[in-house]
Design a protein around this motif. Sequence first.
Motif, PDB file in Angstrom:
ATOM      1  N   THR A 120     -18.423 -27.569  -6.131  1.00  0.00           N
ATOM      2  CA  THR A 120     -17.993 -28.910  -6.515  1.00  0.00           C
ATOM      3  C   THR A 120     -16.513 -28.882  -6.864  1.00  0.00           C
ATOM      4  O   THR A 120     -16.058 -27.973  -7.555  1.00  0.00           O
ATOM      5  N   VAL A 121     -15.787 -29.866  -6.370  1.00  0.00           N
ATOM      6  CA  VAL A 121     -14.379 -30.037  -6.721  1.00  0.00           C
ATOM      7  C   VAL A 121     -14.302 -31.252  -7.638  1.00  0.00           C
ATOM      8  O   VAL A 121     -14.829 -32.324  -7.317  1.00  0.00           O
ATOM      9  N   SER A 169      -7.132 -45.121 -19.313  1.00  0.00           N
ATOM     10  CA  SER A 169      -8.357 -44.321 -19.362  1.00  0.00           C
ATOM     11  C   SER A 169      -8.315 -43.279 -18.247  1.00  0.00           C
ATOM     12  O   SER A 169      -7.536 -43.386 -17.309  1.00  0.00           O
ATOM     13  N   GLU A 170      -9.148 -42.303 -18.405  1.00  0.00           N
ATOM     14  CA  GLU A 170      -9.233 -41.229 -17.420  1.00  0.00           C
ATOM     15  C   GLU A 170     -10.704 -40.901 -17.207  1.00  0.00           C
ATOM     16  O   GLU A 170     -11.468 -40.803 -18.159  1.00  0.00           O
ATOM     17  N   LYS A 171     -11.093 -40.774 -15.948  1.00  0.00           N
ATOM     18  CA  LYS A 171     -12.484 -40.481 -15.620  1.00  0.00           C
ATOM     19  C   LYS A 171     -12.535 -39.326 -14.632  1.00  0.00           C
ATOM     20  O   LYS A 171     -11.764 -39.297 -13.677  1.00  0.00           O
ATOM     21  N   ALA A 172     -13.443 -38.397 -14.880  1.00  0.00           N
ATOM     22  CA  ALA A 172     -13.618 -37.263 -13.973  1.00  0.00           C
ATOM     23  C   ALA A 172     -14.518 -37.671 -12.811  1.00  0.00           C
ATOM     24  O   ALA A 172     -15.513 -38.365 -13.002  1.00  0.00           O
ATOM     25  N   HIS A 173     -14.139 -37.244 -11.614  1.00  0.00           N
ATOM     26  CA  HIS A 173     -14.941 -37.464 -10.413  1.00  0.00           C
ATOM     27  C   HIS A 173     -15.306 -36.102  -9.838  1.00  0.00           C
ATOM     28  O   HIS A 173     -14.477 -35.194  -9.811  1.00  0.00           O
ATOM     29  N   TYR A 174     -16.537 -35.972  -9.361  1.00  0.00           N
ATOM     30  CA  TYR A 174     -17.038 -34.703  -8.833  1.00  0.00           C
ATOM     31  C   TYR A 174     -17.449 -34.896  -7.373  1.00  0.00           C
ATOM     32  O   TYR A 174     -18.165 -35.832  -7.052  1.00  0.00           O
TER      33      TYR A 174
END
Length: 156
Positions: free
Chosen positions: A35-36, A50-55
Motif C-alpha cells: 500500500t502506498v 485539513s489533511e487526510k491520508a489516502h491509501y
Amino acid sequence: MQYWQHPNNVVLGGRIANDLVVKDIKNTTKLLEFTVANNMKSADDGGNKSEKAHYFRCEAWGKLAEIISRQFQKGDPITVIGTLNWQSWQDKDTGAKRESVKLRVESFHFVSGSAPRAHAAQPPAARAPAASSYYPTDSNSPPPEGPPNKDDDIPF
C-alpha cells in the motif's frame, strides 16, 4: 509507447504503508502486494486547513516484486507508475457484489533523498552507482507477469 501516452497509466507518489513480503505464486512467479499512502491537504471556504491520508493498493509481479522488496521498507518514499486493475466478484458469505481497484506497478522511482536499501550497509567506496528508477530494459520484452483473470482466485 511511453507511459504518459496510455490512457490507463497512473503515476502515484507516497510512502510505503506496510511491511513488504513477496509471495511465491504456484512456485512460478513472485507477487508483492503493498500500500502506498499519501496525504491530501485542503482548505474549506473559511480557510480552515485539513489533511487526510489516502491509501492506494498496489501489486508488483516477477522480478519487479523482488527488486522493490529488496530496495524499500515500510515508511520509505516511492513513486510508482502502472495501470489500474479493476476487479469485481460476489462475496461468498453475503452474496453482495464487491469491487476493488489496484495499481499494477510497471516501474518505480526512488524519491529524491532516499537511497536504495541494498547499498545502505556498504561503505561509500564499495557502492555501485544506484539507479533512481526501474523500467523494463527492452521495449520488445513480454508484458509483466501477472495473475490469471479468474474471479475464483481473488483472495477475499
